[in-house]
Design an enzyme around this catalytic site. Sequence first.
Site, PDB file in Angstrom:
ATOM      1  CG  ASP A  97      -1.987   0.980   1.261  1.00 57.78           C
ATOM      2  OD1 ASP A  97      -2.425   1.377   0.166  1.00 57.78           O
ATOM      3  OD2 ASP A  97      -2.436   1.370   2.359  1.00 57.78           O
ATOM      4  CG  HIS A  98      -0.433   4.839   0.095  1.00 61.85           C
ATOM      5  ND1 HIS A  98      -0.847   5.838  -0.743  1.00 61.85           N
ATOM      6  CD2 HIS A  98      -1.545   4.414   0.746  1.00 61.85           C
ATOM      7  CE1 HIS A  98      -2.149   6.027  -0.600  1.00 61.85           C
ATOM      8  NE2 HIS A  98      -2.604   5.166   0.290  1.00 61.85           N
ATOM      9  CG  ASP A 126       0.738   7.579  -3.611  1.00 57.48           C
ATOM     10  OD1 ASP A 126       0.643   8.402  -4.545  1.00 57.48           O
ATOM     11  OD2 ASP A 126       0.165   7.729  -2.520  1.00 57.48           O
ATOM     12  CG  HIS A 149      -5.495   8.047   3.303  1.00 50.71           C
ATOM     13  ND1 HIS A 149      -4.817   8.700   2.310  1.00 50.71           N
ATOM     14  CD2 HIS A 149      -5.637   6.772   2.882  1.00 50.71           C
ATOM     15  CE1 HIS A 149      -4.545   7.848   1.334  1.00 50.71           C
ATOM     16  NE2 HIS A 149      -5.031   6.669   1.641  1.00 50.71           N
ATOM     17  N   GLY A 150      -8.091   8.416   6.866  1.00 50.62           N
ATOM     18  CA  GLY A 150      -8.296   8.731   8.273  1.00 50.62           C
ATOM     19  C   GLY A 150      -9.758   8.867   8.661  1.00 50.62           C
ATOM     20  CB  ALA A 171     -13.088   3.565   0.612  1.00 47.43           C
ATOM     21  CB  SER A 172     -12.853   4.013   6.585  1.00 41.39           C
ATOM     22  OG  SER A 172     -12.012   2.888   6.643  1.00 41.39           O
ATOM     23  CG  ASN A 209      -7.134   0.874  -0.625  1.00 39.36           C
ATOM     24  OD1 ASN A 209      -7.442  -0.054  -1.381  1.00 39.36           O
ATOM     25  ND2 ASN A 209      -5.957   1.459  -0.663  1.00 39.36           N
TER      26      ASN A 209
HETATM   27  O1  LIG Z   1      -6.830   4.171   1.721  1.00 40.62           O
HETATM   28  C1  LIG Z   1      -6.523   3.530   2.706  1.00 40.62           C
HETATM   29  C2  LIG Z   1      -5.279   2.736   2.724  1.00 40.62           C
HETATM   30  O2  LIG Z   1      -4.534   2.913   1.559  1.00 40.62           O
HETATM   31  C3  LIG Z   1      -7.363   3.481   3.936  1.00 40.62           C
HETATM   32  O3  LIG Z   1      -8.387   4.441   3.937  1.00 40.62           O
HETATM   33  P1  LIG Z   1      -9.219   4.752   5.280  1.00 40.62           P
HETATM   34  O4  LIG Z   1      -8.369   5.628   6.132  1.00 40.62           O
HETATM   35  O5  LIG Z   1     -10.462   5.464   4.845  1.00 40.62           O
HETATM   36  O6  LIG Z   1      -9.532   3.441   5.924  1.00 40.62           O
HETATM   37  O1  LIG Z   2      -3.167   4.862   3.650  1.00 40.35           O
HETATM   38  C1  LIG Z   2      -2.846   4.705   4.808  1.00 40.35           C
HETATM   39  C2  LIG Z   2      -3.225   3.467   5.537  1.00 40.35           C
HETATM   40  O2  LIG Z   2      -4.315   3.722   6.385  1.00 40.35           O
HETATM   41  C3  LIG Z   2      -2.027   2.925   6.262  1.00 40.35           C
HETATM   42  O3  LIG Z   2      -1.707   3.720   7.354  1.00 40.35           O
HETATM   43  P1  LIG Z   2      -0.225   3.642   8.010  1.00 40.35           P
HETATM   44  O4  LIG Z   2       0.692   4.282   7.011  1.00 40.35           O
HETATM   45  O5  LIG Z   2      -0.344   4.380   9.305  1.00 40.35           O
HETATM   46  O6  LIG Z   2       0.079   2.175   8.200  1.00 40.35           O
HETATM   47 ZN   LIG Z   3      -4.587   4.856   0.758  1.00 41.11          ZN
HETATM   48 ZN   LIG Z   4      -1.422   9.166  -2.486  1.00 42.90          ZN
END
Ligand SMILES: O=C(CO)COP(=O)(O)O
Ligand SMILES: O=C[C@H](O)COP(=O)(O)O
Ligand SMILES: [Zn+2]
Ligand SMILES: [Zn+2]
Length: 309
Positions: free
Chosen positions: A82-83, A104, A180-181, A213-214, A254
């Site tokens: 991820d990222h 990313d 995010h968040g 997308a939470s 995600n």
């Molecule tokens: O995009 C995410 C991880 O890459 C997570 O998104 P949320 O913070 O909305 O759960």
């Molecule tokens: O996109 C971010 C995800 O929620 C992962 O978060 P993190 O970098 O704190 O592990």
């Molecule tokens: Zn993300």
């Molecule tokens: Zn990004």
Amino acid sequence: MPLITSKELFKKAYEGNYAIGAFNVNNMEIIQGIVEAAKEERSPLILQVSAGARKYANPIYLKKLVEAAIEDSNLPIVLHLDHGEDFEICKQCIDDGFTSVMIDASHYEFEKNIEITKKVVEYAHNKGVVVEAELGRLAGVEDAVNVSEKDATYTVPEQAAEFVEKTGVDSLAIAIGTSHGAYKFKGEPSLDFERLKQIQKLLPNFPLVLHGASTVLPEFVSLCNKYGGNIPGAQGVPEEMIRQAAQLGVCKVNIDTDLRLAMTAAIRKDLIDNPSNFDPRKYLGAGRTAIKEMVQHKIKNVLGSNNAI
Ligand SMILES: O=C(CO)COP(=O)(O)O
Ligand SMILES: O=C[C@H](O)COP(=O)(O)O
Ligand SMILES: [Zn+2]
Ligand SMILES: [Zn+2]
């Protein structure tokens, strides 16, 4: 069942108008909770590891845990970075056996993003690994964001089509108003569905990805706050909007924050309800059950990937 790529999963998801959940994993309980849910729902899974997760857990442990999850569940599982922030981390994960990576480079300008993404795609495809990239910038949206501000940060549909053609990337994360968040919207939640429709029109049959997308379900925020937490004003993407996005070419959704909230609420409650307990298995077990229930809810009621295998 070995680790798989997301190629076939996305094809079926696109055709079936559902999405696959990509859940962030950081430890054993989180992995087990997610996998238990997917097993019961007969759903494929993407387990994703961020740079922060790698730092916290050590990638060797996470990879072995995911392999154990596959052995235990016999589910089709994608192990995804991820990222990934540069070519080196993507290369490292590909060499470590990940089946999917995200580069990313969305904070660079368009041409530079293309150049970096293309380099990762070449390396990954040679090894049978798929690549997700990002175009546009995820940020919080406020009520008063005007059109030119949106164009500066949201994905421009014509650029998305050009980007995919020039990079050969397998999926694309887009910015249409999510972030995010736990604090995604100050006013009414809204996503730019017209933009999403345009992107889908210019990129037919191409899997799109929704980050941030939470849903930030109020009952879990309340539970956290009731048991000593302090997270006021949290707000996420309404579930109906995620369902709608899954109809419009979004194949990967995600989710991290909702898992964090569910686990934290359950652990907070368990510790308060059982003040004499000092066995970590009790509260971590409660956290794991909460993860399982949250993922099961997502798969069945929001993403629609249940019974897809
Ligand atoms: O995009 C995410 C991880 O890459 C997570 O998104 P949320 O913070 O909305 O759960
Ligand atoms: O996109 C971010 C995800 O929620 C992962 O978060 P993190 O970098 O704190 O592990
Ligand atoms: Zn993300
Ligand atoms: Zn990004």
